[in-house]
Scaffold this active site. Structure first.
Site, PDB file in Angstrom:
ATOM      1  N   ARG A  36     -38.329   0.021  90.534  1.00 39.33           N
ATOM      2  CA  ARG A  36     -39.410  -0.962  90.603  1.00 39.33           C
ATOM      3  C   ARG A  36     -38.918  -2.393  90.796  1.00 39.33           C
ATOM      4  NH1 ARG A  36     -44.082   1.333  86.523  1.00 39.33           N
ATOM      5  NH2 ARG A  36     -44.378   3.255  87.673  1.00 39.33           N
ATOM      6  N   ASP A 141     -56.544  -7.113  78.540  1.00 37.60           N
ATOM      7  CA  ASP A 141     -55.303  -6.457  78.938  1.00 37.60           C
ATOM      8  C   ASP A 141     -54.242  -7.547  78.988  1.00 37.60           C
ATOM      9  OD1 ASP A 141     -54.739  -3.513  80.401  1.00 37.60           O
ATOM     10  OD2 ASP A 141     -53.254  -5.054  80.884  1.00 37.60           O
TER      11      ASP A 141
HETATM   12  C1  LIG Z   1     -52.619   3.428  80.805  1.00 38.35           C
HETATM   13  S1  LIG Z   1     -53.548   1.944  80.745  1.00 38.35           S
HETATM   14  C2  LIG Z   1     -54.908   2.476  79.713  1.00 38.35           C
HETATM   15  C3  LIG Z   1     -56.248   2.087  80.286  1.00 38.35           C
HETATM   16  C4  LIG Z   1     -57.467   2.600  79.510  1.00 38.35           C
HETATM   17  N1  LIG Z   1     -57.446   2.175  78.123  1.00 38.35           N
HETATM   18  C5  LIG Z   1     -57.581   4.102  79.591  1.00 38.35           C
HETATM   19  O1  LIG Z   1     -57.306   4.803  78.596  1.00 38.35           O
HETATM   20  O2  LIG Z   1     -57.940   4.606  80.662  1.00 38.35           O
HETATM   21  C6  LIG Z   1     -52.573   0.961  79.622  1.00 38.35           C
HETATM   22  C7  LIG Z   1     -52.840  -0.531  79.730  1.00 38.35           C
HETATM   23  O3  LIG Z   1     -52.242  -1.182  78.615  1.00 38.35           O
HETATM   24  C8  LIG Z   1     -51.831  -2.475  79.035  1.00 38.35           C
HETATM   25  N2  LIG Z   1     -50.862  -3.009  78.073  1.00 38.35           N
HETATM   26  C9  LIG Z   1     -49.565  -2.645  77.891  1.00 38.35           C
HETATM   27  N3  LIG Z   1     -48.997  -3.382  76.930  1.00 38.35           N
HETATM   28  C10 LIG Z   1     -49.962  -4.220  76.466  1.00 38.35           C
HETATM   29  C11 LIG Z   1     -49.986  -5.231  75.474  1.00 38.35           C
HETATM   30  N4  LIG Z   1     -48.906  -5.527  74.752  1.00 38.35           N
HETATM   31  N5  LIG Z   1     -51.141  -5.906  75.288  1.00 38.35           N
HETATM   32  C12 LIG Z   1     -52.245  -5.630  76.021  1.00 38.35           C
HETATM   33  N6  LIG Z   1     -52.277  -4.692  76.986  1.00 38.35           N
HETATM   34  C13 LIG Z   1     -51.142  -3.992  77.191  1.00 38.35           C
HETATM   35  C14 LIG Z   1     -51.272  -2.229  80.419  1.00 38.35           C
HETATM   36  O4  LIG Z   1     -51.235  -3.420  81.189  1.00 38.35           O
HETATM   37  C15 LIG Z   1     -52.241  -1.174  80.966  1.00 38.35           C
HETATM   38  O5  LIG Z   1     -53.248  -1.752  81.753  1.00 38.35           O
END
Ligand SMILES: C[S@@+](CC[C@H](N)C(=O)[O-])C[C@H]1O[C@@H](n2cnc3c(N)ncnc32)[C@H](O)[C@@H]1O
Length: 278
Positions: A36, A141
């Site tokens: 990446r 997010d």
């Molecule tokens: C796999 S997605 C989950 C989306 C949704 N909640 C679902 O279950 O479909 C995980 C998200 O967590 C966010 N994320 C990761 N670390 C984070 C943090 N420290 N604070 C806020 N968001 C975070 C990522 O940017 C990503 O968009």
């Protein structure tokens, strides 16, 4: 250009990412980081990972750091993903809130918006007198890239392919002309949702009212146990007594210290008798 990522450099990135967003990169993720970051190095015409590390961790590196965080996090999501939570919201929580007609919900890792919009669509379909309710869905997010996508409310047709035609008609507008093949969430759904950037690692969150429901789905898996425990304790403070917490289906609070009452897999409740410590 053949650039290799040394173990020492990997450790540096790993620590930086852990510190910033709580995500733990295990050894197999080294390959992922290499694939990446390679393009990023080429775009910036940097000759080593060390030079890239210096850039993101140094003064003025915030913007690039955000890009790095975007590269290592997974944003996978879907409309109506893991539907038990939306059923529970409709069948269990809504009747409880009926007398007060207020609802405060936080989608705390909202990614590109499918989750908070699904919450709004569920409420819209279930509440006949929704205009008389006071509903606020906060969606947040860490990634500004996914948040920009989310607040546009515009999705490719394939994102809604698994939804029924009726549902799509009810909640989306079809794009025309240059927007052909795209759909936009209807304004009555979009106005229920407010997006903002919140890092779940922050010691406190910019949320004033007590929450009825927190969705924290499919993000905890990237955090280690102490980080998960800290986050659950913070969530506990922001929920009203009796409020609910939903986590993802591959996640569990089983191994961490917390004060929630377990209701069923992935659904927890703050006990009614506990006073909020705010
Ligand atoms: C796999 S997605 C989950 C989306 C949704 N909640 C679902 O279950 O479909 C995980 C998200 O967590 C966010 N994320 C990761 N670390 C984070 C943090 N420290 N604070 C806020 N968001 C975070 C990522 O940017 C990503 O968009």
């Amino acid at each position: 250009m053949t650039t290799t990522l040394s173990d020492k450099e990997f450790e540096q990135f790993k620590y930086l990412i852990y510190q910033q967003v709580g995500i733990t990169l295990d050894a197999p993720k080294k390959t992922l980081l290499v694939s990446r970051l390679g393009k990023r190095l080429r775009d910036l015409q940097l000759s080593s990972y060390q030079a890239y590390y210096d850039r993101v961790s140094g003064e003025g590196g915030e913007e690039e750091l955000m890009k790095l965080l975007d590269l290592v996090s997974t944003n996978k999501t879907d409309f109506y993903r893991e539907p038990v939570h939306f059923d529970f919201l409709r069948e269990q929580i809504l009747p409880e809130m009926q007398p007060a007609k207020t609802l405060r919900i936080w989608s705390s890792a909202s990614s590109s918006g499918e989750e908070p919009y699904t919450i709004a669509m569920t409420l819209f379909d279930a509440i006949a007198d929704i205009n008389r309710w006071d509903i606020k869905i906060l969606a947040s997010d860490i990634s500004t890239r996914v948040l920009a996508k989310a607040s546009s409310g515009i999705y490719e047709e394939e994102r809604v392919r698994q939804l029924s035609n009726d549902l799509v008609k009810r909640h989306f507008l079809r794009g025309k002309g240059p927007q052909e093949g795209k759909l936009q969430v209807r304004p009555q759904i979009a106005r229920l949702v407010a997006f903002r950037r919140i890092n779940l690692m922050d010691p406190t969150f910019p949320i004033r009212s007590q929450l009825d429901v927190i969705f924290c789905r499919n993000v905890m898996i990237y955090f280690d146990r102490p980080t998960q425990a800290k986050l659950m304790n913070k969530f506990f403070r922001y929920l009203r007594p009796g409020g609910y917490l939903f986590i993802g289906h591959s996640e569990s609070l089983q191994w961490i210290d917390h004060q929630f009452r377990y209701l069923r897999p992935t659904i927890y409740q703050k006990p009614v008798s506990v006073k909020s410590e705010e």
